[in-house]
Motif scaffolding. Structure first.
Motif, mmCIF file in Angstrom:
data_model
loop_
_atom_site.group_PDB
_atom_site.id
_atom_site.type_symbol
_atom_site.label_atom_id
_atom_site.label_comp_id
_atom_site.label_asym_id
_atom_site.label_seq_id
_atom_site.Cartn_x
_atom_site.Cartn_y
_atom_site.Cartn_z
ATOM 1 N N ASP A 1 -23.757 27.496 3.094
ATOM 2 C CA ASP A 1 -23.630 28.381 2.080
ATOM 3 C C ASP A 1 -22.407 29.225 2.093
ATOM 4 O O ASP A 1 -22.161 29.899 0.858
ATOM 5 N N ASP A 2 -21.617 29.267 3.037
ATOM 6 C CA ASP A 2 -20.489 30.105 3.023
ATOM 7 C C ASP A 2 -19.090 29.269 3.472
ATOM 8 O O ASP A 2 -18.895 28.958 4.470
ATOM 9 N N VAL B 1 -15.031 27.712 2.338
ATOM 10 C CA VAL B 1 -13.693 27.963 1.631
ATOM 11 C C VAL B 1 -13.066 26.710 1.581
ATOM 12 O O VAL B 1 -12.978 25.891 2.507
ATOM 13 N N VAL C 1 -14.007 29.198 -3.243
ATOM 14 C CA VAL C 1 -14.700 30.011 -2.335
ATOM 15 C C VAL C 1 -16.332 30.001 -3.008
ATOM 16 O O VAL C 1 -16.558 30.385 -4.053
ATOM 17 N N ASP D 1 -19.848 31.780 -1.754
ATOM 18 C CA ASP D 1 -20.186 32.810 -0.827
ATOM 19 C C ASP D 1 -21.882 32.845 -0.923
ATOM 20 O O ASP D 1 -22.150 33.069 -2.215
ATOM 21 N N GLY D 2 -22.429 32.719 0.171
ATOM 22 C CA GLY D 2 -23.900 32.762 -0.164
ATOM 23 C C GLY D 2 -24.645 31.801 -0.998
ATOM 24 O O GLY D 2 -25.571 31.969 -1.670
ATOM 25 N N LEU E 1 -17.527 31.720 -6.405
ATOM 26 C CA LEU E 1 -16.840 33.012 -6.828
ATOM 27 C C LEU E 1 -15.801 32.845 -7.814
ATOM 28 O O LEU E 1 -15.222 32.013 -7.622
ATOM 29 N N PHE F 1 -12.279 36.242 3.390
ATOM 30 C CA PHE F 1 -13.660 35.901 2.880
ATOM 31 C C PHE F 1 -14.789 35.511 4.136
ATOM 32 O O PHE F 1 -15.849 35.398 3.642
ATOM 33 N N ASN F 2 -14.192 35.598 5.057
ATOM 34 C CA ASN F 2 -15.088 35.356 6.280
ATOM 35 C C ASN F 2 -16.130 34.184 6.174
ATOM 36 O O ASN F 2 -17.346 34.385 6.459
ATOM 37 N N PRO F 3 -15.628 32.894 5.869
ATOM 38 C CA PRO F 3 -16.684 31.765 5.647
ATOM 39 C C PRO F 3 -16.960 31.218 6.807
ATOM 40 O O PRO F 3 -16.442 31.419 8.285
ATOM 41 N N GLU F 4 -18.082 30.381 6.978
ATOM 42 C CA GLU F 4 -18.632 29.723 8.144
ATOM 43 C C GLU F 4 -17.612 28.341 8.201
ATOM 44 O O GLU F 4 -17.538 28.108 9.414
#
Length: 415
Positions: A228-229, A231, A243, A245-246, A250, A341-344
């Motif tokens: 879900d997260d 980039v 990106v 996000d959740g 975006l 963006f703090n992606p997983e």
């Protein structure tokens, strides 16, 4: 004073039921009425009525019932239905600076046609010169149309069977499908593609940034499936990112949420040129000197990233140093993206991805230097098709959302 809540109109309930059944059919093979009842909660009479309506509209078909040889079955065999995946088609088109690729998919998302054509006289260099890129908008539209029609012909379909077309371009696109043409490079893609193809063929055309489509494609059928997260960084000629996000793509106010122009301010990066371009640029620079390297077997002007990766795998010192520079550069790029963006997960995509797996370990070893939130890193399995796969997903999303408002034409070239 009491308020009265009106019951839903029968016609609305009918549409909801039809949409629910069709959604179930898309995710299934051959099903019976009982299967449909269990999945949707509909009564038998309603399920049968909806199926007959969807058959009449062309979305599903009833299969011939056959009993297994030698088996006795009491009563009538159950009626079976399945999605008519060839009732219509969608187009996914990747419009790059150097070429256009068109892919045709049936309603199950299976690729059934493909075509790719170059734009004449285009070359990208590290000096940002793009000779030949100034062909007219009309000429670009004509080449895009030729590729699209060739892909449709390859699929054995006809133009009037296309239910939607999504086009990916290397420029920001806002939620309304408008191009943010505030830079010269982006202006090259401001072709009014939607109007052109609506006028040419009457198609519904969706326009989207190529990296955003890459993210959709990667989450659908790539390394980011179920994440879900994430980039996705297109990293062949130029860097661009999509990106999610959740679980939501975006865009930003003008479509620039994933743009990476800020990399010009990042120490050790300084521009938005990607892995393929920098690999061949650094190799050409080394060949202009006296470095001893197996890369000299290639003319400097013809060397590409694949040559560099191959030479490095064979133990060439110069090529290995280039890969080390690429890994450091990518660690800085991914570190910046991860901080924002703090992606997983970060996925390296584009045509260079098939060779970039060798960079994963050295990138991961450097990441802690550039971000406090290092993500997992992967390379895309989708290769050069990543944007087209996302474009297909986008077009299918449109069709699935608007199925009951679309008129199917089930005529093909083969008929």
């Amino acid at each position: 004073m009491s308020s009265v809540i009106s019951a839903p109109e029968p016609q609305l309930l009918r549409r909801v039921s039809a949409s629910t059944v069709l959604d179930f059919m898309r995710a299934s093979g051959a099903v019976t009425v009982t299967d449909i009842m269990k999945a949707t909660g509909l009564a038998r009479a309603t399920a049968i009525s909806v199926c007959e309506e969807l058959i009449e509209r062309g979305w599903i078909r009833e299969l011939e019932n056959q009993r297994a040889f030698g088996q006795y079955q009491k009563g009538r065999p159950a009626r079976r239905f399945e999605l008519n995946e060839s009732a219509g088609f969608v187009l996914g088109v990747d419009v790059g600076i150097a070429k256009v690729t068109a892919v045709v998919s049936n309603l199950r998302g299976e690729t059934v046609g493909r075509s790719s054509q170059p734009f004449p006289g285009v070359q990208i260099t590290a000096e940002d010169r793009i000779p030949g890129a100034q062909i007219t908008a009309e000429e670009r539209i004509a080449i895009i149309d030729q590729s699209a029609m060739a892909a449709i012909q390859d699929a054995g379909a006809s133009a009037d069977m296309v239910l939607a077309m999504t086009v990916g371009i290397a420029a920001p696109v806002d939620r309304n499908g408008d191009v943010l043409a505030t830079q010269h490079f982006w202006e090259l893609f401001d072709l009014d593609i939607k109007t052109a193809f609506n006028n040419l063929h009457g198609w519904t055309v969706l326009l989207e940034n190529d990296a955003n489509l890459a993210a959709l494609g990667e989450r659908w059928r790539g390394a980011a499936a179920g994440v879900d997260d994430v980039v996705v960084i297109l990293s062949s000629e130029r860097f661009g990112s999509g990106v999610i996000d959740g679980g939501r793509l975006l865009h930003g106010s003008h479509g620039g949420a994933g743009e990476l122009a800020f990399l010009k301010q990042i120490e050790g990066v300084g521009d938005t040129f990607g892995i393929a371009l920098m690999a061949r640029t650094w190799a050409a620079e080394a060949l202009a000197g006296k470095a001893k390297t197996s890369l000299r077997r290639h003319p400097a002007e013809e060397i590409d990233a694949e040559d560099v990766f191959t030479a490095a795998a064979a133990g060439d010192d110069l090529a290995q140093r280039i890969l080390d520079r690429l890994a450091d550069r990518m660690a800085r790029v991914i570190g910046a993206v991860a901080t924002i963006f703090n992606p997983e997960l970060v996925v390296i995509g584009g045509g260079v991805a098939k060779s970039a797996g060798v960079l994963l370990k050295p990138i991961a070893e450097r990441l802690d230097e550039f971000t406090a939130t290092p993500p997992r890193i992967a390379v895309s399995p989708l290769g050069e098709s990543i944007v087209a796969v996302g474009a297909i997903r986008s077009a299918l999303d449109y069709v699935e959302k608007n199925s009951l408002n679309l008129q199917l034409r089930t005529r093909s070239l083969a008929e």
